[in-house]
Design a protein around this motif. Structure first.
Motif, PDB file in Angstrom:
ATOM      1  N   TYR A 361      44.765  91.854  26.381  1.00 62.78           N
ATOM      2  CA  TYR A 361      46.050  92.318  25.840  1.00 62.78           C
ATOM      3  C   TYR A 361      46.092  92.122  24.318  1.00 62.78           C
ATOM      4  O   TYR A 361      46.420  93.028  23.570  1.00 62.78           O
ATOM      5  N   VAL A 362      45.745  90.888  23.890  1.00 68.91           N
ATOM      6  CA  VAL A 362      45.904  90.558  22.466  1.00 68.91           C
ATOM      7  C   VAL A 362      44.728  91.060  21.631  1.00 68.91           C
ATOM      8  O   VAL A 362      44.892  91.441  20.481  1.00 68.91           O
ATOM      9  N   LYS A 363      43.550  91.068  22.215  1.00 72.08           N
ATOM     10  CA  LYS A 363      42.319  91.365  21.459  1.00 72.08           C
ATOM     11  C   LYS A 363      42.291  90.500  20.194  1.00 72.08           C
ATOM     12  O   LYS A 363      42.335  90.978  19.064  1.00 72.08           O
ATOM     13  N   TYR A 364      42.220  89.196  20.423  1.00 75.58           N
ATOM     14  CA  TYR A 364      42.253  88.225  19.329  1.00 75.58           C
ATOM     15  C   TYR A 364      41.120  88.472  18.340  1.00 75.58           C
ATOM     16  O   TYR A 364      40.027  88.883  18.725  1.00 75.58           O
ATOM     17  N   ASP A 365      41.402  88.099  17.097  1.00 73.77           N
ATOM     18  CA  ASP A 365      40.374  88.230  16.058  1.00 73.77           C
ATOM     19  C   ASP A 365      39.264  87.195  16.250  1.00 73.77           C
ATOM     20  O   ASP A 365      38.121  87.443  15.928  1.00 73.77           O
ATOM     21  N   TYR A 366      39.632  86.013  16.695  1.00 76.40           N
ATOM     22  CA  TYR A 366      38.642  85.004  17.095  1.00 76.40           C
ATOM     23  C   TYR A 366      39.330  83.914  17.888  1.00 76.40           C
ATOM     24  O   TYR A 366      40.562  83.953  18.062  1.00 76.40           O
ATOM     25  N   GLY A 367      38.538  82.980  18.389  1.00 77.17           N
ATOM     26  CA  GLY A 367      39.144  81.916  19.198  1.00 77.17           C
ATOM     27  C   GLY A 367      38.253  80.707  19.309  1.00 77.17           C
ATOM     28  O   GLY A 367      37.056  80.755  19.023  1.00 77.17           O
ATOM     29  N   TYR A 368      38.861  79.614  19.685  1.00 77.13           N
ATOM     30  CA  TYR A 368      38.136  78.373  20.012  1.00 77.13           C
ATOM     31  C   TYR A 368      38.249  78.188  21.505  1.00 77.13           C
ATOM     32  O   TYR A 368      39.363  78.093  22.033  1.00 77.13           O
ATOM     33  N   MET A 369      37.118  78.145  22.179  1.00 77.75           N
ATOM     34  CA  MET A 369      37.150  78.152  23.638  1.00 77.75           C
ATOM     35  C   MET A 369      36.453  76.925  24.182  1.00 77.75           C
ATOM     36  O   MET A 369      35.357  76.589  23.724  1.00 77.75           O
ATOM     37  N   PHE A 370      37.114  76.256  25.115  1.00 80.05           N
ATOM     38  CA  PHE A 370      36.616  74.973  25.614  1.00 80.05           C
ATOM     39  C   PHE A 370      36.660  74.938  27.130  1.00 80.05           C
ATOM     40  O   PHE A 370      37.508  75.600  27.739  1.00 80.05           O
ATOM     41  N   SER A 371      35.780  74.105  27.720  1.00 73.44           N
ATOM     42  CA  SER A 371      35.969  73.809  29.144  1.00 73.44           C
ATOM     43  C   SER A 371      36.771  72.511  29.224  1.00 73.44           C
ATOM     44  O   SER A 371      36.666  71.652  28.326  1.00 73.44           O
ATOM     45  N   TYR A 372      37.564  72.393  30.247  1.00 74.97           N
ATOM     46  CA  TYR A 372      38.458  71.246  30.391  1.00 74.97           C
ATOM     47  C   TYR A 372      37.665  69.943  30.451  1.00 74.97           C
ATOM     48  O   TYR A 372      36.674  69.823  31.165  1.00 74.97           O
ATOM     49  N   SER A 373      38.128  68.974  29.666  1.00 73.47           N
ATOM     50  CA  SER A 373      37.505  67.645  29.648  1.00 73.47           C
ATOM     51  C   SER A 373      38.623  66.639  29.933  1.00 73.47           C
ATOM     52  O   SER A 373      39.577  66.532  29.160  1.00 73.47           O
ATOM     53  N   GLU A 374      38.503  65.945  31.029  1.00 67.83           N
ATOM     54  CA  GLU A 374      39.580  65.018  31.404  1.00 67.83           C
ATOM     55  C   GLU A 374      39.651  63.861  30.410  1.00 67.83           C
ATOM     56  O   GLU A 374      38.630  63.230  30.121  1.00 67.83           O
ATOM     57  N   ARG A 375      40.826  63.583  29.889  1.00 70.96           N
ATOM     58  CA  ARG A 375      40.993  62.505  28.923  1.00 70.96           C
ATOM     59  C   ARG A 375      41.819  61.385  29.540  1.00 70.96           C
ATOM     60  O   ARG A 375      42.964  61.613  29.961  1.00 70.96           O
ATOM     61  N   PRO A 376      41.254  60.182  29.573  1.00 70.58           N
ATOM     62  CA  PRO A 376      41.964  59.069  30.200  1.00 70.58           C
ATOM     63  C   PRO A 376      43.355  58.863  29.586  1.00 70.58           C
ATOM     64  O   PRO A 376      43.526  58.986  28.378  1.00 70.58           O
ATOM     65  N   GLY A 377      44.313  58.595  30.437  1.00 72.26           N
ATOM     66  CA  GLY A 377      45.670  58.292  29.954  1.00 72.26           C
ATOM     67  C   GLY A 377      46.579  59.499  29.894  1.00 72.26           C
ATOM     68  O   GLY A 377      47.806  59.370  29.861  1.00 72.26           O
ATOM     69  N   THR A 378      45.989  60.715  29.859  1.00 75.60           N
ATOM     70  CA  THR A 378      46.852  61.902  29.788  1.00 75.60           C
ATOM     71  C   THR A 378      47.492  62.127  31.164  1.00 75.60           C
ATOM     72  O   THR A 378      47.010  61.634  32.183  1.00 75.60           O
ATOM     73  N   MET A 379      48.575  62.908  31.177  1.00 70.35           N
ATOM     74  CA  MET A 379      49.280  63.159  32.437  1.00 70.35           C
ATOM     75  C   MET A 379      48.371  63.863  33.447  1.00 70.35           C
ATOM     76  O   MET A 379      48.404  63.545  34.636  1.00 70.35           O
ATOM     77  N   ALA A 380      47.548  64.794  32.962  1.00 71.50           N
ATOM     78  CA  ALA A 380      46.651  65.507  33.889  1.00 71.50           C
ATOM     79  C   ALA A 380      45.665  64.530  34.526  1.00 71.50           C
ATOM     80  O   ALA A 380      45.391  64.599  35.732  1.00 71.50           O
ATOM     81  N   ALA A 381      45.149  63.590  33.736  1.00 74.46           N
ATOM     82  CA  ALA A 381      44.181  62.621  34.277  1.00 74.46           C
ATOM     83  C   ALA A 381      44.858  61.710  35.295  1.00 74.46           C
ATOM     84  O   ALA A 381      44.249  61.306  36.286  1.00 74.46           O
ATOM     85  N   ARG A 382      46.143  61.410  35.028  1.00 71.18           N
ATOM     86  CA  ARG A 382      46.840  60.487  35.932  1.00 71.18           C
ATOM     87  C   ARG A 382      47.284  61.154  37.221  1.00 71.18           C
ATOM     88  O   ARG A 382      47.284  60.556  38.277  1.00 71.18           O
ATOM     89  N   LYS A 383      47.667  62.448  37.106  1.00 77.73           N
ATOM     90  CA  LYS A 383      48.310  63.087  38.257  1.00 77.73           C
ATOM     91  C   LYS A 383      47.460  64.144  38.963  1.00 77.73           C
ATOM     92  O   LYS A 383      47.816  64.600  40.040  1.00 77.73           O
ATOM     93  N   MET A 384      46.391  64.590  38.321  1.00 80.33           N
ATOM     94  CA  MET A 384      45.652  65.713  38.914  1.00 80.33           C
ATOM     95  C   MET A 384      44.169  65.369  39.036  1.00 80.33           C
ATOM     96  O   MET A 384      43.621  64.657  38.191  1.00 80.33           O
ATOM     97  N   GLU A 385      43.560  65.939  40.068  1.00 80.62           N
ATOM     98  CA  GLU A 385      42.131  65.719  40.228  1.00 80.62           C
ATOM     99  C   GLU A 385      41.381  66.755  39.383  1.00 80.62           C
ATOM    100  O   GLU A 385      41.769  67.937  39.369  1.00 80.62           O
ATOM    101  N   ASP A 386      40.342  66.315  38.691  1.00 76.55           N
ATOM    102  CA  ASP A 386      39.514  67.227  37.889  1.00 76.55           C
ATOM    103  C   ASP A 386      38.627  67.995  38.879  1.00 76.55           C
ATOM    104  O   ASP A 386      37.442  67.703  39.032  1.00 76.55           O
ATOM    105  N   ASP A 387      39.224  68.997  39.554  1.00 76.38           N
ATOM    106  CA  ASP A 387      38.615  69.522  40.775  1.00 76.38           C
ATOM    107  C   ASP A 387      37.845  70.831  40.604  1.00 76.38           C
ATOM    108  O   ASP A 387      37.319  71.367  41.574  1.00 76.38           O
ATOM    109  N   VAL A 388      37.792  71.356  39.381  1.00 73.30           N
ATOM    110  CA  VAL A 388      36.995  72.586  39.210  1.00 73.30           C
ATOM    111  C   VAL A 388      35.558  72.153  38.884  1.00 73.30           C
ATOM    112  O   VAL A 388      35.337  71.468  37.877  1.00 73.30           O
TER     113      VAL A 388
END
Ligand code: SAM
Length: 481
Positions: A361-388
């Motif tokens: 849709y946007v056809k961005y000019d550029y981007g920074y793309m990352f794979s998810y890295s679980e960080r201790p202490g964050t809400m995702a690390a506390r509440k969700m399983e790093d399941d992918v």
């Protein structure tokens, strides 16, 4: 494609002019985002008054400081490897001291002293003014730690020295910390609550840069659009502000306007924008001032409403599209870039397809793309399983990167045959005979040097391109000179 997290400067020793009166050597290197590089300039400025000159030779250092990043696990692994390297030098220079600064210092605190025996000093991002005391401590043979996060520290009163500067572009920090609490992100824990810097001190810094010959500044913050000055203090306490403070408050659109007017020939960039805080006023202010560059870095992270909710991003994808449409309507030639995360917990193939759909849709000019890295202490690390599974994260990331590469080429091709003003920033890395600079949209351009100089604005006609670079020839001086 990585344009802010410039891999070529990661870990590069930063240096400034020698002061003959200073007797000790500081080796300082930085990792991570622009904010860290800007902070290292504050640190070097403080230490220049404490008897330190900078060196680019690790073997000559009396004090080694590493400004660290915790955003992904890989960033921390890189720093731990560097600490091993310092250790080998320390065997030959036992008096050499090592300090860890920044986000990793804040995240691991005194634990870092236990984990990494080489480390003598641990200093969080809000404690740099305490460095003279902390250095005295380590000089006297004690370990030193200060990781106190502040409600009001903005370093507004420190005039940063410019490390490894090209004398053309400079970073100007305008906010510190972040209140957004995206569930994947460690920044609110490592950099504290959001606070804004006094606009007058920002203008003073910009004026000073202009007087020194700088031609471009980037206003920096984790979420610049959330900038709000009401006399000092945390953004979250604005609801306790007096009527007078509310009436005289300065928001990001006001600040942009003030900076653009204060130095009408200075090119102005800013980063990072958060979709939930970017508003029409900011876009209209950009459109009004020719010296505000036509580029917005607008991370979205995912195209799926369900994932955006799990990430605690405070907007839907429909609201994001509306913002994009408004930007394109008000500033048709505005470049837009993004940050995207693949493989956030629970992400399905459907969610991933929704992310690819945003790119389309946007056809961005550029981007920074990352794979998810679980960080201790964050809400995702506390509440969700790093399941992918990692293989799935990497495959999805590769698909995102491949599509983005097509869009980069689509965007750069649009400039071929056109003429644009380029600010010369340095010599091209690939060809000594060519200058390198950027257009307003933040696309890199290269062209033969002829008689043009570093810092000149030059009109360049583009005759070719790659997905990341415009190639052209100069046709004369630009009107911004
Ligand atoms: N404040 C900005 C925002 O949230 O829009 C940028 C913050 S961060 C310094 C830069 C980027 O790193 C983020 O936009 C995100 O894409 C990425 N990032 C942050 N935490 C991450 C994590 N745990 N795993 C992978 N990428 C992450």
């Amino acid at each position: 494609m990585e344009k802010i997290i410039d891999e070529s400067v990661q870990g590069k020793a930063l240096s400034l002019e020698k002061n003959e009166k200073n007797t000790r050597n500081l080796y300082i290197e930085s990792y991570g985002c622009s904010m860290n590089f800007s902070d290292s300039e504050i640190v070097a400025s403080i230490l220049a008054n404490e008897g330190f000159n900078t060196t680019q030779e690790l073997e000559q250092a009396d004090l080694v400081l590493v400004n660290t990043c915790s955003i992904r696990e890989k960033a921390e692994t890189t720093v731990r490897k560097r600490l091993e390297k310092y250790n080998t030098i320390k065997k030959k220079r036992p008096h050499m001291k090592v300090g860890v600064l920044g986000c990793m210092a804040e995240r691991l605190k005194s634990k870092l002293l236990e984990e990494e025996k080489i480390v003598d000093m641990v200093v969080g991002p809000d404690a740099y003014k305490d460095l003279p005391n902390l250095i005295q401590e380590i000089d006297e043979g004690r370990d030193a730690v200060n990781v106190v996060l502040s409600k009001d520290e903005t370093y507004g009163d420190i005039s940063p020295v410019r490390l490894n500067s090209n004398g053309v572009s400079a970073l100007v920090s305008i906010t510190r910390g972040c209140d957004n609490m995206c569930t994947f992100c460690v920044v609110p824990f490592t950099r504290g609550r959001e606070r804004s810097r006094d606009p007058q001190s920002i203008i003073n810094e910009v004026d000073e840069l202009w007087n020194k010959g700088y031609k471009e500044i980037t206003l920096l913050g984790q979420n610049v659009d959330s900038y709000l000055w009401y006399g000092g203090g945390l953004k979250k306490d604005f609801d306790k502000a007096s009527e007078m403070q509310i009436a005289t408050a300065v928001d990001f659109a006001n600040l942009l306007d003030m900076v653009a007017q204060a130095q009408p020939k200075m090119r102005i960039r800013f980063s990072t924008s958060n979709p939930q805080d970017m508003n029409l006023e900011v876009i209209k202010t950009m459109a009004r001032h020719e010296n505000i560059c036509k580029h917005i870095h607008l991370p979205v992270q995912s195209g799926s409403n369900r994932i955006l909710k799990e990430m605690n991003r405070q907007h839907t994808i429909e609201e994001y599209y509306e913002l994009i449409d408004n930007i394109k309507e008000i500033i048709p030639d505005c470049a837009i870039s993004h940050d995207m995360i693949s493989g956030f917990p629970t992400e399905t193939e459907e969610d991933h397809k929704a992310t690819l759909a945003v790119l389309d849709y946007v056809k961005y000019d550029y981007g920074y793309m990352f794979s998810y890295s679980e960080r201790p202490g964050t809400m995702a690390a506390r509440k969700m399983e790093d399941d992918v599974p990692n293989a799935v994260k990497q495959r999805r990331l590769a698909e995102i990167i491949a599509l983005q590469r097509d869009h980069c080429l689509y965007r750069t091709k649009n400039f071929v045959g056109k003429e644009q003003e380029i600010l010369i920033e340095g010599t091209s890395k690939k060809d000594e005979g060519m200058w390198m600079g950027r257009n307003s949209q933040n696309v890199v351009a290269v062209f033969p040097k002829e008689n043009y100089k570093l810092g000149d604005f030059v009109n360049v006609k583009f005759n070719d391109c790659t997905s990341a670079t415009l190639i052209g020839v100069a046709v004369g001086y630009g009107k911004s000179n």
